[in-house]
Design a protein around this motif. Sequence first.
Motif, PDB file in Angstrom:
ATOM      1  N   LEU A   1       0.828  -0.905   0.152  1.00 51.14           N
ATOM      2  CA  LEU A   1      -0.233   0.399   0.050  1.00 51.14           C
ATOM      3  C   LEU A   1       0.383   0.840  -0.187  1.00 51.14           C
ATOM      4  CD1 LEU A   1      -2.938  -0.827   2.670  1.00 51.14           C
ATOM      5  CD2 LEU A   1      -2.974  -0.973   0.025  1.00 51.14           C
ATOM      6  N   THR A   2       2.145   1.086   0.508  1.00 54.22           N
ATOM      7  CA  THR A   2       3.079   2.299   1.107  1.00 54.22           C
ATOM      8  C   THR A   2       4.067   1.605   0.919  1.00 54.22           C
ATOM      9  OG1 THR A   2       0.760   3.431   1.868  1.00 54.22           O
ATOM     10  CG2 THR A   2       2.732   4.714   1.690  1.00 54.22           C
ATOM     11  N   LYS A   3       5.033   2.556   0.440  1.00 53.26           N
ATOM     12  CA  LYS A   3       6.769   2.154   0.607  1.00 53.26           C
ATOM     13  C   LYS A   3       7.477   3.890   1.194  1.00 53.26           C
ATOM     14  CE  LYS A   3      10.775   1.022  -1.331  1.00 53.26           C
ATOM     15  NZ  LYS A   3      11.373   0.053  -2.949  1.00 53.26           N
ATOM     16  N   PHE A   4       7.582   3.285   2.660  1.00 55.64           N
ATOM     17  CA  PHE A   4       8.862   4.469   3.144  1.00 55.64           C
ATOM     18  C   PHE A   4      10.177   4.460   2.086  1.00 55.64           C
ATOM     19  CE2 PHE A   4       5.049   2.993   5.489  1.00 55.64           C
ATOM     20  CZ  PHE A   4       4.679   4.359   5.639  1.00 55.64           C
ATOM     21  N   ASP A   5      10.973   4.888   1.816  1.00 57.65           N
ATOM     22  CA  ASP A   5      12.170   4.287   1.137  1.00 57.65           C
ATOM     23  C   ASP A   5      13.224   4.893   2.472  1.00 57.65           C
ATOM     24  OD1 ASP A   5      11.293   3.964  -1.250  1.00 57.65           O
ATOM     25  OD2 ASP A   5      11.792   6.069  -2.104  1.00 57.65           O
ATOM     26  N   HIS A   6      13.869   4.872   2.760  1.00 59.53           N
ATOM     27  CA  HIS A   6      15.503   4.579   3.353  1.00 59.53           C
ATOM     28  C   HIS A   6      14.432   4.989   4.396  1.00 59.53           C
ATOM     29  CE1 HIS A   6      17.547   4.686   0.396  1.00 59.53           C
ATOM     30  NE2 HIS A   6      16.768   6.492   0.032  1.00 59.53           N
ATOM     31  N   ARG A   7      13.581   4.428   5.306  1.00 55.20           N
ATOM     32  CA  ARG A   7      12.913   4.213   6.621  1.00 55.20           C
ATOM     33  C   ARG A   7      12.325   2.861   7.193  1.00 55.20           C
ATOM     34  NH1 ARG A   7      14.912   8.519   5.859  1.00 55.20           N
ATOM     35  NH2 ARG A   7      14.311  10.274   5.904  1.00 55.20           N
ATOM     36  N   TYR A   8      13.324   2.817   8.076  1.00 57.74           N
ATOM     37  CA  TYR A   8      13.120   1.184   8.973  1.00 57.74           C
ATOM     38  C   TYR A   8      12.687   0.687   9.947  1.00 57.74           C
ATOM     39  CZ  TYR A   8      16.520   1.028   4.625  1.00 57.74           C
ATOM     40  OH  TYR A   8      17.144   1.721   3.306  1.00 57.74           O
ATOM     41  N   ALA A   9      12.694   0.107  10.500  1.00 59.94           N
ATOM     42  CA  ALA A   9      12.297  -0.674  11.685  1.00 59.94           C
ATOM     43  C   ALA A   9      11.106  -0.504  12.485  1.00 59.94           C
ATOM     44  CB  ALA A   9      13.266  -0.172  12.282  1.00 59.94           C
ATOM     45  N   PRO A  10      10.144  -0.495  11.407  1.00 58.43           N
ATOM     46  CA  PRO A  10       8.573  -0.696  12.030  1.00 58.43           C
ATOM     47  C   PRO A  10       8.231  -0.877  13.494  1.00 58.43           C
ATOM     48  CG  PRO A  10       8.527  -1.899  10.613  1.00 58.43           C
ATOM     49  CD  PRO A  10       9.701  -0.819  10.455  1.00 58.43           C
TER      50      PRO A  10
END
Length: 274
Positions: free
Chosen positions: A206-215
């Motif tokens: 649904l969504t991608k968070f580029d260069h953001r990790y560890a949800p």
Amino acid sequence: MGAARFVVVVGAIIGCKKAAEPVPVIAGSGSGSGSGSAVAVTVAVAVAVPSAVKPFPKVTGEDDGFLFADVVGGTVPFELDDKTKTTLPEGTIVTRVDGGEHDHTEDWTHVKAGDKTGYVTIANVIHADDIHPSPKQPDYALVLSSAGCGDYCHAAIWLAHGMGEHTRIVDAAVAPTFAWNADGKTLAVSTDDGAVLVDLATGKTLTKFDHRYAPAYSPDNTLYLRDPDNGVYKVDAAGKVVRVMKGKKEKHADDEYPPPPEPVTFDAAGKFVP
């Protein structure tokens, strides 16, 4: 992916007799206090009929696993010790064993299937502790199967609805972490390129968070993420990623692969702990 089927049960009430199913509803007509004649009322009740979910094969031993094919219901390549190339059907139970000529890459593992031994691709072997069911919809599961180890171990990331439906989201990610949304409908999982938000029902991103990790989800269901320097971000109600704490770049040797960031935790008041 899978979904419950719904059937409509229709009942009718005639006169003053009460039908067993569904719950009677009587409509009155006429004038005067409490007077009137009963009329026929058709009542439609939607009844959820869960779709049959094919369960995962039961494996208990540390070296035991079962096979996921890249295509549901398909086969997995199997190279016997004598170099004969064949396949094994999805769901086959295999046991990791020593031996073989060890001329394969780390993408393969040596197993026993029935009375035969040989090599299968390691990412297609699912062990019991690879399976992480959804807390709200346990028929769905995130499956993290080993994809080999170097400086850090990698895992293939699958989304599964029992054995009947599964999708490989990522071929290999370094030490992926994940978090279930409180609504039970979506899942946030970290990949090498950034975290992605995945719909359980369809397996689609649904969504991608580029260069953001560890949800990580807070107690109020706010999604928190980290950057490679351990900065902290939250996703607001509009879907905007907002930094809430600046990170600090750690020093590493030129030949050292930096460790992936860890998810934030939360205190008793629901505030994130750096």
